[in-house]
Design an enzyme around this catalytic site. Structure first.
Site, PDB file in Angstrom:
ATOM      1  N   SER A 214       5.072   4.470   1.791  1.00 33.70           N
ATOM      2  CA  SER A 214       3.939   4.727   0.907  1.00 33.70           C
ATOM      3  C   SER A 214       2.638   4.665   1.704  1.00 33.70           C
ATOM      4  CB  SER A 214       3.916   3.689  -0.221  1.00 33.70           C
ATOM      5  OG  SER A 214       2.799   3.882  -1.055  1.00 33.70           O
ATOM      6  N   GLY A 216      -0.467   5.185   0.196  1.00 32.77           N
ATOM      7  CA  GLY A 216      -1.575   5.046  -0.745  1.00 32.77           C
ATOM      8  C   GLY A 216      -2.058   6.396  -1.234  1.00 32.77           C
ATOM      9  N   GLU A 218      -2.990   8.802   0.395  1.00 33.58           N
ATOM     10  CA  GLU A 218      -2.529   9.885   1.261  1.00 33.58           C
ATOM     11  C   GLU A 218      -1.120  10.348   0.912  1.00 33.58           C
ATOM     12  OE1 GLU A 218      -2.970   8.853   5.354  1.00 33.58           O
ATOM     13  OE2 GLU A 218      -5.029   8.173   5.107  1.00 33.58           O
ATOM     14  N   GLY A 219      -0.465   9.663  -0.032  1.00 32.52           N
ATOM     15  CA  GLY A 219       0.819  10.135  -0.502  1.00 32.52           C
ATOM     16  C   GLY A 219       1.996   9.328   0.002  1.00 32.52           C
ATOM     17  N   GLY A 245       3.655   2.540  -7.179  1.00 29.88           N
ATOM     18  CA  GLY A 245       4.800   2.455  -6.279  1.00 29.88           C
ATOM     19  C   GLY A 245       6.119   2.371  -7.018  1.00 29.88           C
ATOM     20  N   ASP A 246       6.115   1.695  -8.169  1.00 28.91           N
ATOM     21  CA  ASP A 246       7.340   1.575  -8.966  1.00 28.91           C
ATOM     22  C   ASP A 246       7.737   2.923  -9.557  1.00 28.91           C
ATOM     23  OD1 ASP A 246       7.144  -1.150  -8.419  1.00 28.91           O
ATOM     24  OD2 ASP A 246       5.950  -1.510 -10.222  1.00 28.91           O
TER      25      ASP A 246
END
Length: 302
Positions: A214, A216, A218-219, A245-246
């Site tokens: 991950s 953030g 930026e994908g 994130g989940d």
């Protein structure tokens, strides 16, 4: 069925405010509380997508009773082991720009309680297409606790995703998970390697089949033995990033369950993650943003 394990379930309390200013009194415009923890959030997203899931973990005390009531009200399938301790709470303070999260440590879990959870997962894995182990370990559980659960899936030849950090992430990696999903700071902190991409490749060498890294805003970068694919949202989405994130993990689990290719998996994960930011509560997502992102996310080789 996708089986999600949350070793340290929480009652998520979300306060919405205009602006967070430390050391002052702040008026709360809205407050919500519901069952949470990373694996619970994954199960909620899967449920909203119409995919069968089962949430597993511990529940104790009056907070544990609230957890059960909320899961019943949401229509989520679950099996929660009763424990002596009190289930923890997690407080998210969301203002116009970002979120601040306060996490309680959680109840002390005994060796007997942990062994009972591993035994439950060993039985339920027989019905599962994918196992997801998400979040921190509660006090009393050794760092190889996530690895215990990963090993159950490996022994059953069931795909497994581990979403953890620190020593728990390293131990889980050595157990041979199908996929791990750290973020940049987590993977650097766990490995001591300053370059997140190099750290991801090191964890693949240590046992992880694939790494969904991950990045953030930026994908997401998905690294496998065939190379690396990266996808980013087509625009910045404002809101609550707590469950983003989940949501990405939910998409990755669904991809493993249904045999999606790597390109679709990383694109779906980024789209669903962005849509989760647009939703006020972790475990939810905005369907319109999800559709928009699916049409506009570009997946590239890296």
């Amino acid at each position: 069925m996708i089986l999600t394990v949350t070793p340290n379930i929480a009652l998520d309390i979300t306060y919405h405010i205009e602006r967070l200013t430390p050391h002052t009194s702040t008026r709360v415009s809205d407050v919500k509380d519901r069952a949470g923890g990373k694996g619970i959030n994954v199960a909620r997203v899967l449920h909203s997508l119409g995919h069968e899931s089962m949430a597993v973990g511990f529940a104790g005390g009056t907070v544990g009773a609230q957890i059960r009531e909320d899961l019943d009200a949401a229509g989520l399938r679950y099996q929660l082991l009763p424990i002596m301790g009190q289930t923890r709470r997690s407080v998210s303070i969301v203002d116009a720009t970002d979120a601040t999260v306060l996490n309680e440590a959680g109840p002390e879990i005994t060796k007997h309680e942990w062994a009972a959870l591993v035994a439950m997962v060993t039985e339920l894995i027989k019905q599962a297409s994918v196992l997801v182990v998400s979040g921190s370990l509660p006090p009393g559980v050794a760092a190889d606790g996530v690895a215990d659960l990963v090993s159950v899936a490996v022994a059953a030849d069931t795909p497994v995703i581990a979403d953890s950090s620190g020593d728990a992430l390293l131990a889980a990696t050595a157990a041979g998970p199908t996929l791990i999903k750290p973020n940049g700071p987590e993977i650097v902190a766990a490995t001591g390697i300053d370059d997140p991409m190099a750290a991801a490749r090191a964890l693949m060498a240590d046992g992880a089949g694939e790494v969904a890294l991950s990045l953030g805003a930026e994908g997401l970068c998905l690294l496998s033995g065939e190379g690396a694919l990266v996808a980013a949202p087509s625009r910045v989405v404002a809101g609550n990033p707590t469950g983003a994130g989940d949501a990405a993990v939910a998409a990755l689990a669904l991809g493993l369950a249904e045999g999606w290719g790597a390109r679709r998996m990383v694109g779906e994960a980024v789209a669903l993650s962005a849509a989760a930011v647009a939703h006020p509560l972790a475990g939810g997502f905005d369907p319109e943003v999800y559709r928009e992102m699916l049409e506009s996310v570009e997946v590239k080789e890296r």
